[in-house]
Design an enzyme around this catalytic site. Sequence first.
Site, mmCIF file in Angstrom:
data_model
loop_
_atom_site.group_PDB
_atom_site.id
_atom_site.type_symbol
_atom_site.label_atom_id
_atom_site.label_comp_id
_atom_site.label_asym_id
_atom_site.label_seq_id
_atom_site.Cartn_x
_atom_site.Cartn_y
_atom_site.Cartn_z
ATOM 1 N N THR A 66 -73.436 122.091 30.478
ATOM 2 C CA THR A 66 -74.274 121.136 31.213
ATOM 3 C C THR A 66 -75.732 121.525 31.008
ATOM 4 O O THR A 66 -76.028 122.517 30.337
ATOM 5 C CB THR A 66 -73.961 121.190 32.728
ATOM 6 O OG1 THR A 66 -74.382 122.463 33.220
ATOM 7 C CG2 THR A 66 -72.495 120.966 33.034
ATOM 8 N N TYR B 81 -77.634 132.546 43.579
ATOM 9 C CA TYR B 81 -76.695 131.504 43.142
ATOM 10 C C TYR B 81 -75.300 131.795 43.719
ATOM 11 O O TYR B 81 -74.687 130.944 44.370
ATOM 12 C CB TYR B 81 -76.647 131.452 41.612
ATOM 13 C CG TYR B 81 -75.836 130.311 41.068
ATOM 14 C CD1 TYR B 81 -76.348 129.025 41.061
ATOM 15 C CD2 TYR B 81 -74.549 130.512 40.572
ATOM 16 C CE1 TYR B 81 -75.602 127.958 40.579
ATOM 17 C CE2 TYR B 81 -73.799 129.463 40.087
ATOM 18 C CZ TYR B 81 -74.334 128.190 40.082
ATOM 19 O OH TYR B 81 -73.591 127.140 39.606
HETATM 20 P P1 ADP Z 1 -74.683 121.047 36.411
HETATM 21 O O1 ADP Z 1 -74.013 119.750 36.066
HETATM 22 O O2 ADP Z 1 -74.036 122.264 35.800
HETATM 23 O O3 ADP Z 1 -74.925 121.214 37.897
HETATM 24 P P2 ADP Z 1 -77.182 119.972 35.278
HETATM 25 O O4 ADP Z 1 -78.496 120.695 35.195
HETATM 26 O O5 ADP Z 1 -76.683 119.302 34.028
HETATM 27 O O6 ADP Z 1 -76.156 121.087 35.769
HETATM 28 O O7 ADP Z 1 -77.206 118.906 36.445
HETATM 29 C C1 ADP Z 1 -77.799 119.162 37.682
HETATM 30 C C2 ADP Z 1 -78.480 117.881 38.153
HETATM 31 O O8 ADP Z 1 -78.969 118.121 39.474
HETATM 32 C C3 ADP Z 1 -79.708 117.504 37.291
HETATM 33 O O9 ADP Z 1 -79.645 116.131 36.950
HETATM 34 C C4 ADP Z 1 -80.886 117.806 38.189
HETATM 35 O O10 ADP Z 1 -82.001 116.928 37.979
HETATM 36 C C5 ADP Z 1 -80.282 117.613 39.580
HETATM 37 N N1 ADP Z 1 -80.997 118.368 40.613
HETATM 38 C C6 ADP Z 1 -81.354 119.665 40.597
HETATM 39 N N2 ADP Z 1 -82.022 119.989 41.710
HETATM 40 C C7 ADP Z 1 -82.090 118.858 42.475
HETATM 41 C C8 ADP Z 1 -82.657 118.539 43.743
HETATM 42 N N3 ADP Z 1 -83.305 119.451 44.460
HETATM 43 N N4 ADP Z 1 -82.520 117.272 44.210
HETATM 44 C C9 ADP Z 1 -81.869 116.337 43.493
HETATM 45 N N5 ADP Z 1 -81.323 116.568 42.288
HETATM 46 C C10 ADP Z 1 -81.432 117.810 41.776
#
Ligand code: ADP
Length: 248
Positions: free
Chosen positions: A188, A153
């Site tokens: 989040t 990360y």
């Molecule tokens: P943060 O806002 O802290 O980044 P969240 O988990 O609330 O954390 O939001 C991250 C968003 O990114 C989620 O809606 C998740 O579905 C989306 N996400 C994660 N990985 C991917 C990916 N490979 N492609 C598209 N969207 C993704």
Amino acid sequence: MLLDNKVAIITGAGSGFGKATSLLFSKEGAKIVAVDYNLDAVQSTVDEINESGKKAIAVKADVSDPDQVKNFVKVAVDTYGQIDILFNNAGVYVPGNIEQTDISDWKKAIDVNFNSVFYGVKFAMPYLKKTKGSIISTASAGGIIGFPDAVSYGATKGGIISLTRAIAVDYAKEGVRANAICPGTGKTGMTEELLKDPKIKEGFLAPISMKRLGEPSDVANAALFLASDLSSYITGHALPVDGGWTMS
Ligand code: ADP
């Protein structure tokens, strides 16, 4: 309004920072192309925007797949005719120090968090040059400091900061700006489960000078500044939005 008639692509728009930013940018007049691989989540973000009479579309895409990134850029241009703002925000938290991280998790973090930014900027750049657009990418406080127990990360988020600087200097002459936001620990989806454990929450709060966790709106407000003309002389910057964590 700060983003009147601008078109913004926002990835990870189904939750957390991406959702809050989609809602705020649309209030400020932008048309939103909301991207997430969780279609239900991103559709609910878009429904909320459209209910208020503003314009948004949902696109299901995995940002780690270059073909899917190319496609959502095309959908944005086909639908709204231009791209002014690209917010590379989707990401995953992969815990573990180097011994605990297996090679497939390492590669996944690089694909989702880092390569996705390269793909997004690469495919959107021809359109961003036309609008003298703004690129914003979600890095992390963990990309600035030596981040404990999440080597992939921290490394991918540090990579985003370097990539942002390189893009900023290469495209400044063309009027395209690129900046990164470095959130600290935010409330989040990424931290939802972890924050249920009071000990973990206490550990998260300990290094934060302001003694509160970040809200999604803290990042959305920073993104609005970087997307708008208010920041027209700012490029290549990595802006901590972390309650003073990385300053302590
Ligand atoms: P943060 O806002 O802290 O980044 P969240 O988990 O609330 O954390 O939001 C991250 C968003 O990114 C989620 O809606 C998740 O579905 C989306 N996400 C994660 N990985 C991917 C990916 N490979 N492609 C598209 N969207 C993704």
